[in-house]
Design an enzyme around this catalytic site. Structure first.
Site, PDB file in Angstrom:
ATOM      1  N   GLU A 427       0.811  -0.757  -0.410  1.00  0.00           N
ATOM      2  CA  GLU A 427      -0.320   0.365   0.249  1.00  0.00           C
ATOM      3  C   GLU A 427       0.744   1.170  -0.225  1.00  0.00           C
ATOM      4  O   GLU A 427       0.428   2.469   1.027  1.00  0.00           O
ATOM      5  CB  GLU A 427      -0.717  -0.041   0.753  1.00  0.00           C
ATOM      6  N   GLU A 507      -3.812  -9.117   0.071  1.00  0.00           N
ATOM      7  CA  GLU A 507      -3.999  -8.433   2.126  1.00  0.00           C
ATOM      8  C   GLU A 507      -6.467  -8.325   1.135  1.00  0.00           C
ATOM      9  O   GLU A 507      -6.714  -7.648   0.568  1.00  0.00           O
ATOM     10  CB  GLU A 507      -4.061  -7.574   1.967  1.00  0.00           C
TER      11      GLU A 507
END
Length: 815
Positions: A427, A507
């Site tokens: 991220e 994820e």
């Protein structure tokens, strides 16, 4: 598009006595190639202020510690900690370690290195007043050559390690200090570099594996040596050997050796077969260095349309994201605690691990090798841009250090058979930036990795689901890793991230749950996040529902994610967030919440209900699980969920009266019996095939707490001072039923050959310091005692008592 990987992997290990032959060989080494733990006999002092000076540290008192050591876990939870509740409300500070040790003149002709598996963070190492260097990254392994600065006259050498953990610098609990193992490595004048052997295969099939060794030798003097490489199977039988004469050299020399293994036993998730290579450096007839490498033979590929294939068969990767802390033990590495976590995940049916979001301890990958996990090995959580107000994060050091840290990470771990993927970031904020930085950096990282290891794929965790994503646009990734955005998974490769690259869900989920807490109605989903002291929200007791009805707003419940994941073959794998609860990041609540709600297993290692959902879908074991408990208010409407497998229906009985019989339909993963009018007594589920019983489970209404029972995960442990025994304490009623809301204060006492290392109960808001080893409240009927043995044989006696309850006593043998 298919990405094919033929691979023969290995991991660096300390020398082991693999056979009587090797025992004889090691005796002849005469001290060369001695890699020993350097964990005992350290002194430590600490300043927990966030802005410090050297004078304040000097004024602190020394105390004795044994490594691995995490100083933060010893501290009280603190609402004013600069770490914030994201960092578990535990302070960092400035720590100083010191170890005094002697060397004899027998060591004077050796090269002596110090190896740190990880120090959090900004560690500076000093030997006898000489500064060897500083490493900012708290998760990387590193080594220094001590030789030029050592004393061999019998006087003390003084080793110091200065550690700066200025907060906030992490989005989760980092721990503080020398929290991984330290090694003293004595080598000959010519030796194999640390992590200096790389093993790869050109072809792997059931009949033959062609193996290529690349070994880096270092010599301080110009000399001629030979290198012998011997391969042993899992029974310690030698199956191949080769000796190569090396032309005279000094400095660095690379040796290449090729082998052919006939009928190799493949490393697999169900049968993680491992080989060992013992490499010996000879000067004439004298051994001057030995080195051990454990490895596995396997092949795999990702197919964009069909998913992931391991050793020729289709495998759906189902895995867990795992942070590095070990609950009440903090970040201090312990192999037995890590093994317990991984075995529970394996028993749940999982076959994958993502190291969120940093290089793991070497021992973690050793265990993944042994137990059969497919690992996504991740290096960075940030690049240049800071993330979520973590002012002192690694981004401050990224430009100077990322190439070195990435290189060191890959070289250290590139031989583990469990490692299938390198992740260059999680991220990363630069995903959505403009300008060339993100594209150039992703390509540079990919080039570094491919220059060191072409046997694995490169990926990253992308949460910015837009085709302008700069890391995606770089073309650097072999497999596109996607975080969350479950409603768009069906669009992958089409309107989202078009192209011919395979996909993996790096994820997903982020469901929230407190073990044993239930909010009804169960079909009303709560998307919770970001409550503050001013904006309380949620539940007054800071719990989250353990039904499949609570998640973070950017995410999904386990049920929602699994239904989509199982539907599409091109989704090669899914790493759910998270396998275990972890310290810090207690979404959705502020302080006093201090640990996460995301795990399928709580911080103490007790399964939540979601554990049984995953197990019913992915495990080969027969599963039947009822939720919730059966202690409610007369007449209350209760929703009942039943997780099961290996059956076509479930019949539910209340006080032996049939309520109904249900089958899973469509993409349902379990069955629901909603709005049952509560009556005290027993609730029984029977799973069936054609009305024949497969399994049966009953939950009963519990009475008042009456007695305690204690059970250990093992009856006998090793008296090495490092082993651990995990003791579960239950609060039962007079009939032996677990009391599901019991919160009795429990008192613990140990006698004999061990001590209490930590206590826990899995409650995310329990502010009892983990340094308190005498008492802990039960949380919803359960508590945990972690017992560490002495370095001796004997018996450990653990006594647990509570006011008004019959006590529990358990005995643990130490050998």
């Amino acid at each position: 598009m298919k990405i094919h990987i033929n691979i023969f992997n290995a991991k660096m290990n300390t020398i082991k006595l693999w056979s009587m032959y090797m025992f004889t060989l090691l005796i002849s080494v005469s001290g060369f190639g001695q890699r020993t733990k350097f964990n005992n006999g350290w002194s430590f002092k600490l300043d927990t202020s966030n802005i410090w000076n050297e004078r304040s540290l000097v004024m602190q008192q020394w105390r004795s510690v044994t490594l691995p050591h995490d100083w933060s876990i010893e501290l009280p939870f603190d609402s004013l900690s600069p770490s914030g509740h994201r960092g578990a409300s535990l302070r960092g500070g400035l720590g100083l370690y010191e170890k005094r040790f002697k060397l004899s003149d027998n060591d004077a002709d050796k090269k002596i290195f110090i190896i740190f598996d990880g120090v959090y963070m900004n560690s500076t190492v000093i030997i006898n007043g000489h500064t060897l260097g500083t490493r900012p990254f708290g998760y990387i392994s590193f080594e220094y050559d001590l030789t030029p600065f050592l004393r061999f006259d019998g006087s003390y050498n003084v080793l110091k390690v200065r550690v700066e953990n200025r907060q906030p610098n992490s989005r989760w609990y980092s721990g503080s200090g020398i929290y991984r193992n330290v090694w003293l490595d004595k080598r000959g004048s010519t030796y194999i570099k640390s992590s200096g052997t790389f093993i790869a295969s050109e072809i792997v099939n059931m009949d033959e594996a062609k193996i290529h060794f690349e070994t880096e030798l270092v010599s301080d003097v110009y000399m001629q040596v030979s290198l012998t490489t011997e391969i042993f199977d899992h029974n310690d039988n030698i199956i191949d050997s080769r000796t190569q004469q090396i032309e005279p050299f000094s400095g660095l020399y690379k040796v290449k050796q090729d082998f052919v293994l006939s009928q190799p036993k493949l490393w697999d998730i169900d049968d993680p077969n491992l080989y060992t290579a013992i490499q010996t450096v000879w000067l004439g007839d004298s051994v001057i260095h030995t080195y051990s490498t454990r490895f596995g033979v396997r092949n795999f590929y990702f197919d964009q349309a069909k998913g992931f294939f391991l050793n020729g068969r289709h495998v759906k990767i189902i895995g867990a994201n795992m942070h590095h802390d070990l609950g009440a033990l903090g970040a201090a590495v312990n192999v037995n605690a890590m093994r317990r976590q991984l075995k529970m995940l394996k028993e749940m049916g999982f076959n994958g691990i993502r190291t969120a979001h940093n290089p793991p301890a070497p021992e973690w990958l050793d265990l993944c090798d042994e137990l059969g996990f497919i690992v996504m090995n991740e290096t960075f959580d940030v690049w240049r841009e800071v993330k979520e107000n973590t002012t002192f994060n690694y981004n401050l050091y990224f430009d100077e250090w990322f190439e070195r840290d990435l290189r060191d990470h890959v070289i250290r771990d590139r031989n583990h058979p469990s490692v299938f993927m390198w992740s260059i970031g999680n991220e990363i904020p630069e995903q959505s930036s403009k300008g060339p930085f993100a594209i150039e950096t992703a390509r540079k990282m990919a080039a570094i990795i491919r220059g060191l290891d072409t046997t694995r794929v490169i990926t990253a965790g992308l949460n910015y689901a837009d085709n302008s994503n700069q890391i995606y646009q770089s073309g650097a990734l072999d497999v596109i890793g996607v975080n969350y955005n479950h409603r768009r998974w069906q669009d992958l490769g089409k309107t989202l991230f078009p192209g011919d690259k395979p996909f993996i869900l790096a994820e997903s989920v982020s469901a929230l749950a407190s073990r044993g807490a239930y909010d009804m109605p169960s079909d009303s989903i709560r998307r919770w996040s970001g409550f503050t002291t001013e904006n309380r929200g949620g539940n007054p007791d800071y719990t989250c529902s353990a039904y499949e009805n609570c998640s973070a707003p950017w995410a999904s419940t386990s049920e929602e994610a699994l239904q989509i994941f199982l539907k599409y073959p091109f989704l090669s794998g899914m790493f759910m967030w998270t396998g275990f609860d972890y310290l810090g990041e207690p979404t959705p609540y502020p302080f006093p919440a201090r640990s996460s709600y995301f795990g399928a297993i709580d911080l103490a290692g007790f399964p939540k209900d979601a554990y049984y959902l995953y197990k019913s879908v992915f495990s080969k074991d027969t599963v039947l699980h009822i939720l919730p408990h059966w202690n409610w208010v007369q007449g209350q409407k209760i929703d009942v969920h039943v997780y099961f497998n290996h059956a076509d229906a479930v019949a539910l009985y209340l006080n032996d009266k049939l309520i109904g019989r249900k089958e899973k339909t469509g993409d349902e993963l379990f069955v629901r019996f909603n709005n049952i009018t509560y009556q005290p007594g027993s609730l029984k589920a029977v799973s069936e095939i054609h009305r024949s019983k497969v399994a049966e489970m009953t939950v009963k209404t519990a009475g008042k707490p009456y007695r305690l029972i204690a059970s250990a995960d093992r009856k006998t442990i090793i008296g090495d001072g490092e082993d651990l025994c995990f003791v579960t304490v239950k609060v039962l009623d007079k009939e032996g039923n677990l009391v599901p809301n019991a919160d009795n204060l429990l008192h613990f006492q140990v006698r004999g050959a061990g001590k209490i290392e930590a206590l826990d109960n899995g409650c995310q808001t329990d502010l009892t310091p983990f340094s308190n080893k005498e008492k802990r409240k039960a949380f919803n009927g359960l508590a945990l005692a972690i017992i560490r043995p002495d370095q001796s044989n004997g018996v450990i006696e653990l006594n647990v008592n509570a006011d008004g309850l019959l006590p529990a006593t358990i005995y643990i043998n130490v050998e």
